[in-house]
Design a protein around this motif. Structure first.
Motif, PDB file in Angstrom:
ATOM      1  N   ARG A   6       0.827  -1.200   0.000  1.00  0.00           N
ATOM      2  CA  ARG A   6       0.000   0.000   0.000  1.00  0.00           C
ATOM      3  C   ARG A   6       0.861   1.249   0.000  1.00  0.00           C
ATOM      4  NH1 ARG A   6      -1.907   3.301   4.015  1.00  0.00           N
ATOM      5  NH2 ARG A   6      -3.876   4.400   3.597  1.00  0.00           N
ATOM      6  N   ASN A   7       1.930   1.278   0.806  1.00  0.00           N
ATOM      7  CA  ASN A   7       2.836   2.435   0.868  1.00  0.00           C
ATOM      8  C   ASN A   7       3.592   2.629  -0.430  1.00  0.00           C
ATOM      9  OD1 ASN A   7       1.950   2.695   3.418  1.00  0.00           O
ATOM     10  ND2 ASN A   7       3.887   2.212   4.440  1.00  0.00           N
ATOM     11  N   ILE A   8       3.925   1.485  -1.061  1.00  0.00           N
ATOM     12  CA  ILE A   8       4.623   1.577  -2.354  1.00  0.00           C
ATOM     13  C   ILE A   8       3.737   2.270  -3.383  1.00  0.00           C
ATOM     14  CG2 ILE A   8       5.541   0.233  -4.291  1.00  0.00           C
ATOM     15  CD1 ILE A   8       6.470  -1.838  -2.235  1.00  0.00           C
ATOM     16  N   LEU A   9       2.436   1.893  -3.384  1.00  0.00           N
ATOM     17  CA  LEU A   9       1.494   2.500  -4.336  1.00  0.00           C
ATOM     18  C   LEU A   9       1.330   3.988  -4.081  1.00  0.00           C
ATOM     19  CD1 LEU A   9      -1.243  -0.276  -4.468  1.00  0.00           C
ATOM     20  CD2 LEU A   9       0.459   0.264  -6.211  1.00  0.00           C
ATOM     21  N   ILE A  10       1.269   4.370  -2.778  1.00  0.00           N
ATOM     22  CA  ILE A  10       1.138   5.789  -2.432  1.00  0.00           C
ATOM     23  C   ILE A  10       2.357   6.565  -2.896  1.00  0.00           C
ATOM     24  CG2 ILE A  10       1.055   7.409  -0.501  1.00  0.00           C
ATOM     25  CD1 ILE A  10      -0.653   5.353   0.964  1.00  0.00           C
ATOM     26  N   ILE A  11       3.570   6.004  -2.609  1.00  0.00           N
ATOM     27  CA  ILE A  11       4.809   6.661  -3.031  1.00  0.00           C
ATOM     28  C   ILE A  11       4.838   6.802  -4.546  1.00  0.00           C
ATOM     29  CG2 ILE A  11       7.319   6.393  -3.173  1.00  0.00           C
ATOM     30  CD1 ILE A  11       7.137   4.959  -0.431  1.00  0.00           C
ATOM     31  N   ALA A  12       4.403   5.753  -5.247  1.00  0.00           N
ATOM     32  CA  ALA A  12       4.401   5.795  -6.711  1.00  0.00           C
ATOM     33  C   ALA A  12       3.440   6.862  -7.216  1.00  0.00           C
ATOM     34  CB  ALA A  12       4.005   4.432  -7.270  1.00  0.00           C
ATOM     35  N   ALA A  13       2.259   6.940  -6.559  1.00  0.00           N
ATOM     36  CA  ALA A  13       1.266   7.926  -6.979  1.00  0.00           C
ATOM     37  C   ALA A  13       1.798   9.338  -6.812  1.00  0.00           C
ATOM     38  CB  ALA A  13      -0.017   7.751  -6.166  1.00  0.00           C
ATOM     39  N   PHE A  14       2.400   9.624  -5.649  1.00  0.00           N
ATOM     40  CA  PHE A  14       2.970  10.951  -5.439  1.00  0.00           C
ATOM     41  C   PHE A  14       4.098  11.224  -6.414  1.00  0.00           C
ATOM     42  CE2 PHE A  14       0.892  10.938  -1.222  1.00  0.00           C
ATOM     43  CZ  PHE A  14       0.335  12.201  -1.277  1.00  0.00           C
ATOM     44  N   GLY A  15       4.842  10.181  -6.755  1.00  0.00           N
ATOM     45  CA  GLY A  15       5.933  10.361  -7.712  1.00  0.00           C
ATOM     46  C   GLY A  15       5.420  10.772  -9.073  1.00  0.00           C
ATOM     47  N   VAL A  16       4.286  10.156  -9.493  1.00  0.00           N
ATOM     48  CA  VAL A  16       3.677  10.499 -10.786  1.00  0.00           C
ATOM     49  C   VAL A  16       3.180  11.937 -10.772  1.00  0.00           C
ATOM     50  CG1 VAL A  16       1.744  10.017 -12.315  1.00  0.00           C
ATOM     51  CG2 VAL A  16       3.065   8.130 -11.358  1.00  0.00           C
ATOM     52  N   ILE A  17       2.483  12.324  -9.642  1.00  0.00           N
ATOM     53  CA  ILE A  17       1.977  13.697  -9.522  1.00  0.00           C
ATOM     54  C   ILE A  17       3.117  14.687  -9.579  1.00  0.00           C
ATOM     55  CG2 ILE A  17       0.816  15.315  -7.980  1.00  0.00           C
ATOM     56  CD1 ILE A  17      -0.858  12.933  -7.007  1.00  0.00           C
ATOM     57  N   GLY A  18       4.158  14.419  -8.828  1.00  0.00           N
ATOM     58  CA  GLY A  18       5.313  15.324  -8.809  1.00  0.00           C
ATOM     59  C   GLY A  18       5.958  15.444 -10.172  1.00  0.00           C
ATOM     60  N   PHE A  19       6.033  14.316 -10.877  1.00  0.00           N
ATOM     61  CA  PHE A  19       6.631  14.345 -12.209  1.00  0.00           C
ATOM     62  C   PHE A  19       5.783  15.176 -13.165  1.00  0.00           C
ATOM     63  CE2 PHE A  19       6.761  12.550 -16.503  1.00  0.00           C
ATOM     64  CZ  PHE A  19       8.101  12.727 -16.807  1.00  0.00           C
ATOM     65  N   THR A  20       4.422  15.011 -13.049  1.00  0.00           N
ATOM     66  CA  THR A  20       3.519  15.758 -13.942  1.00  0.00           C
ATOM     67  C   THR A  20       3.646  17.246 -13.714  1.00  0.00           C
ATOM     68  OG1 THR A  20       1.983  13.911 -13.910  1.00  0.00           O
ATOM     69  CG2 THR A  20       1.125  16.034 -14.663  1.00  0.00           C
ATOM     70  N   GLU A  21       3.632  17.679 -12.428  1.00  0.00           N
ATOM     71  CA  GLU A  21       3.757  19.099 -12.121  1.00  0.00           C
ATOM     72  C   GLU A  21       5.094  19.643 -12.605  1.00  0.00           C
ATOM     73  OE1 GLU A  21       3.164  19.240  -7.949  1.00  0.00           O
ATOM     74  OE2 GLU A  21       0.970  19.261  -8.102  1.00  0.00           O
ATOM     75  N   GLN A  22       6.140  18.818 -12.465  1.00  0.00           N
ATOM     76  CA  GLN A  22       7.462  19.266 -12.900  1.00  0.00           C
ATOM     77  C   GLN A  22       7.507  19.439 -14.410  1.00  0.00           C
ATOM     78  OE1 GLN A  22      10.601  16.611 -11.773  1.00  0.00           O
ATOM     79  NE2 GLN A  22      12.231  17.959 -12.473  1.00  0.00           N
ATOM     80  N   ALA A  23       6.799  18.500 -15.101  1.00  0.00           N
ATOM     81  CA  ALA A  23       6.785  18.588 -16.562  1.00  0.00           C
ATOM     82  C   ALA A  23       6.057  19.833 -17.026  1.00  0.00           C
ATOM     83  CB  ALA A  23       6.112  17.337 -17.148  1.00  0.00           C
ATOM     84  N   LEU A  24       4.920  20.144 -16.335  1.00  0.00           N
ATOM     85  CA  LEU A  24       4.156  21.322 -16.717  1.00  0.00           C
ATOM     86  C   LEU A  24       4.945  22.604 -16.480  1.00  0.00           C
ATOM     87  CD1 LEU A  24       0.609  20.376 -15.372  1.00  0.00           C
ATOM     88  CD2 LEU A  24       1.304  20.554 -17.761  1.00  0.00           C
ATOM     89  N   ALA A  25       5.747  22.600 -15.424  1.00  0.00           N
ATOM     90  CA  ALA A  25       6.495  23.802 -15.069  1.00  0.00           C
ATOM     91  C   ALA A  25       7.916  23.771 -15.620  1.00  0.00           C
ATOM     92  CB  ALA A  25       6.522  23.953 -13.544  1.00  0.00           C
ATOM     93  N   GLN A  26       8.173  22.875 -16.546  1.00  0.00           N
ATOM     94  CA  GLN A  26       9.530  22.735 -17.083  1.00  0.00           C
ATOM     95  C   GLN A  26       9.997  24.045 -17.715  1.00  0.00           C
ATOM     96  OE1 GLN A  26       9.885  19.521 -19.810  1.00  0.00           O
ATOM     97  NE2 GLN A  26      12.097  19.694 -20.036  1.00  0.00           N
ATOM     98  N   ALA A  27      11.241  24.392 -17.434  1.00  0.00           N
ATOM     99  CA  ALA A  27      11.777  25.668 -17.910  1.00  0.00           C
ATOM    100  C   ALA A  27      11.954  25.663 -19.428  1.00  0.00           C
ATOM    101  CB  ALA A  27      13.105  25.953 -17.230  1.00  0.00           C
ATOM    102  N   VAL A  28      11.739  26.822 -20.033  1.00  0.00           N
ATOM    103  CA  VAL A  28      12.010  27.009 -21.464  1.00  0.00           C
ATOM    104  C   VAL A  28      13.528  27.019 -21.639  1.00  0.00           C
ATOM    105  CG1 VAL A  28      11.730  28.555 -23.427  1.00  0.00           C
ATOM    106  CG2 VAL A  28       9.903  28.358 -21.719  1.00  0.00           C
ATOM    107  N   ASN A  29      14.016  26.210 -22.572  1.00  0.00           N
ATOM    108  CA  ASN A  29      15.482  26.149 -22.723  1.00  0.00           C
ATOM    109  C   ASN A  29      16.034  27.444 -23.311  1.00  0.00           C
ATOM    110  OD1 ASN A  29      15.590  25.991 -25.695  1.00  0.00           O
ATOM    111  ND2 ASN A  29      14.729  23.934 -25.442  1.00  0.00           N
ATOM    112  N   ASP A  30      17.319  27.633 -23.183  1.00  0.00           N
ATOM    113  CA  ASP A  30      17.957  28.896 -23.578  1.00  0.00           C
ATOM    114  C   ASP A  30      17.761  29.205 -25.053  1.00  0.00           C
ATOM    115  OD1 ASP A  30      18.762  29.155 -21.003  1.00  0.00           O
ATOM    116  OD2 ASP A  30      20.868  28.599 -21.332  1.00  0.00           O
ATOM    117  N   ALA A  31      17.834  28.153 -25.897  1.00  0.00           N
ATOM    118  CA  ALA A  31      17.701  28.384 -27.344  1.00  0.00           C
ATOM    119  C   ALA A  31      16.307  28.890 -27.679  1.00  0.00           C
ATOM    120  CB  ALA A  31      18.007  27.087 -28.098  1.00  0.00           C
ATOM    121  N   ASP A  32      15.282  28.255 -27.093  1.00  0.00           N
ATOM    122  CA  ASP A  32      13.904  28.684 -27.357  1.00  0.00           C
ATOM    123  C   ASP A  32      13.648  30.078 -26.790  1.00  0.00           C
ATOM    124  OD1 ASP A  32      13.386  26.358 -28.661  1.00  0.00           O
ATOM    125  OD2 ASP A  32      12.268  25.417 -27.031  1.00  0.00           O
ATOM    126  N   SER A  33      14.186  30.326 -25.605  1.00  0.00           N
ATOM    127  CA  SER A  33      14.016  31.649 -24.989  1.00  0.00           C
ATOM    128  C   SER A  33      14.632  32.728 -25.874  1.00  0.00           C
ATOM    129  CB  SER A  33      14.666  31.659 -23.604  1.00  0.00           C
ATOM    130  OG  SER A  33      14.596  32.943 -23.033  1.00  0.00           O
TER     131      SER A  33
END
Length: 481
Positions: A6-33
């Motif tokens: 059960r704890n493994i599933l919770i950790i995995a779920a939070f990991g997915v959420i954290g990854f999604t938020e990080q992807a959405l907030a991913q910085a624009v790279n220098d070349a694109d900027s």
């Protein structure tokens, strides 16, 4: 250590959420900027109508980039910072960078049906920029609520024509654009055209570009569907929420002396523009055409449209209605209409009236009257009472509208608030003789009670006096004579 499933599933779920938020907030790279900053600066230099200002924009962007202000930012953060830096160089309320994935895709990817199909029904949900039309036959006033924005579609012009044709026979027309952010300037020209006869087209506004050879003259239209109303008295309601093309409508009508502008100073967005796609879902609204009055280099950019009647934060619609009533009192052709208009003006001024001691000033009204009416003293003034056998006594407070005119608060409230009045009648010596009761009906006419109200004591005294005068000189005739 063994970790429960059960704890493994919770950790995995939070990991997915954290990854999604990080992807959405991913910085624009220098070349694109760098590509975004360069494209933005170049576009402003190419099209912004004032070269000295566009040079400031370009310099500010490049200087900020060199200082690293655009490094490691998300798309939203980059859009916000670019807009802030542009505003610091020169404030233009039109010029802004924003992240909008849907609009960016519609501008950069092929659309089904050749790109002519709208992806949403925002125009329909906004009723094509027009909310309602209200007609007041009593004052011959049409109120058109046009919160916009001003669209350029076939449906929007059909809606505008429908609104104007509902108002076609009104003497006064009020168009409310206090919350209209702008849109196409063609709509303002279309509406303005209804206030001129065919063949009397007006030079409405002038637009100029960086290349002054491309200047455009905007005129009212030679044709509009339906009936024109060239004799209407027009009032435009404006405010801080009036922007861009709706400001142009107000500005042009003001300069043409064709409308009275009522309300608060407008937004001050006087440079027309369009959306340009940059990169990474970023778009910029780029001003490219300065709009000014005919024969002038001055418009409303930065200053806004200054109302003819400045109400500030007060209700501009109430102010416009009062202006209309005052005009009716001044120019109305029939006494009934003038009296009705003055009635409403008096009611609106009651709150500002200087308080008077009603009980002391009108004590002579106290007494019983015919038709189950009486006036009695109360703690704070006088009370008008109406009693019918078998029913509770109805009581209404009296309030001075103006000297010798009292509103009977609440009487005939089913018609309208403050619809019934008591007019005091005095003799040559200034003594109260009676009162006349009048009621403003729903259609604007005023009903006057058939007979003035006199107290029962006054009536009795009058009858005795008449008998006295009649009996004394009377002599029986001699039969046969």
């Amino acid at each position: 250590m063994k970790i429960p499933l059960r704890n493994i599933l919770i950790i995995a779920a939070f990991g997915v959420i954290g990854f999604t938020e990080q992807a959405l907030a991913q910085a624009v790279n220098d070349a694109d900027s760098h590509e975004i900053v360069t494209k933005l600066a170049d576009k402003l230099v190419d099209v912004y109508p004032f070269p000295d200002i566009s040079a400031k924009y370009s310099e500010a962007l490049k200087k900020a980039e060199a200082a690293g202000r655009y490094n490691n930012l998300s798309e939203d953060e980059l859009a916000s910072r670019l807009t802030d830096d542009l505003n610091k160089a020169h404030k233009d309320v039109h010029l802004r960078v924003m992240r909008n994935e849907q609009v960016y895709k519609s501008m950069t990817e092929p659309q089904a049906g050749g790109g002519n199909q709208r992806e949403d029904d925002s125009e329909r949900r906004a009723n094509y920029g027009f909310k309602k039309v209200e007609i007041d036959g009593a004052t011959s006033t049409a109120y058109i609520d046009a919160p916009g924005p001003f669209y350029g579609s076939k449906e929007a012009f059909e809606m505008a024509a429908a609104a104007m044709n509902m108002a076609a026979y009104s003497k006064y027309i009020v168009i409310d654009i206090r919350h209209n952010p702008g849109g196409t300037g063609q709509m303002g020209r279309f509406l303005s055209s209804y206030f001129y006869n065919a063949g009397h087209e007006q030079f409405y506004l002038n637009g100029f570009y960086k290349d002054r050879k491309q200047d455009e003259q905007e005129w009212t239209y030679a044709y509009v569907p339906g009936r024109r109303n060239p004799d209407a008295k027009v009032y435009l309601l404006v405010g801080r929420g009036t922007g861009s093309a709706s400001e142009g409508f107000a500005y042009a009508m003001q300069k043409l002396n064709r409308a009275t502008i009522v309300g608060d100073t407008t937004a001050g967005a006087g440079i027309a523009g369009t959306y340009v796609a940059l990169k990474n879902n970023l778009i910029v609204f780029t001003p490219f055409k300065m709009v000014v009055g005919p024969g002038s280099n001055v418009g409303w950019e930065g200053t806004g449209v200054i109302p003819d009647v400045n109400t500030g934060k007060a209700d501009a619609l109430l102010a416009a209605r009062k202006l209309i009533l005052e005009d009716i009192v001044k120019t109305g052709k029939d006494s009934i209409t003038r009296e009705s208009a003055q009635w409403v003006i008096d009611n609106s001024n009651m709150a500002a009236n200087k308080p008077v001691n009603i009980k002391s000033k009108y004590s002579e009204l106290i007494g019983r009257y015919p038709n189950n009416v009486s006036i009695t003293a109360a703690k704070n003034g006088l009370v008008y009472k109406y009693s019918v056998p078998g029913k509770p006594v109805e009581t209404f407070t009296l309030q001075e509208v103006k000297p010798d005119v009292l509103v009977i608060n609440g009487l005939n409230a089913n018609i309208a608030p403050n619809s019934s009045r008591l007019y005091v009648n005095r003799n040559a010596a200034g003594k109260v003789e009676s009162f006349t009761r009048k009621t403003m009906m729903a259609n604007g006419t005023i009903y006057i009670a058939p007979q003035p109200f006199k107290t029962i004591n006054q009536i009795s005294a009058g009858i005795s006096h008449k008998r006295h005068r009649l009996i004394l000189p009377f002599r029986m005739p001699v039969p046969g004579h």
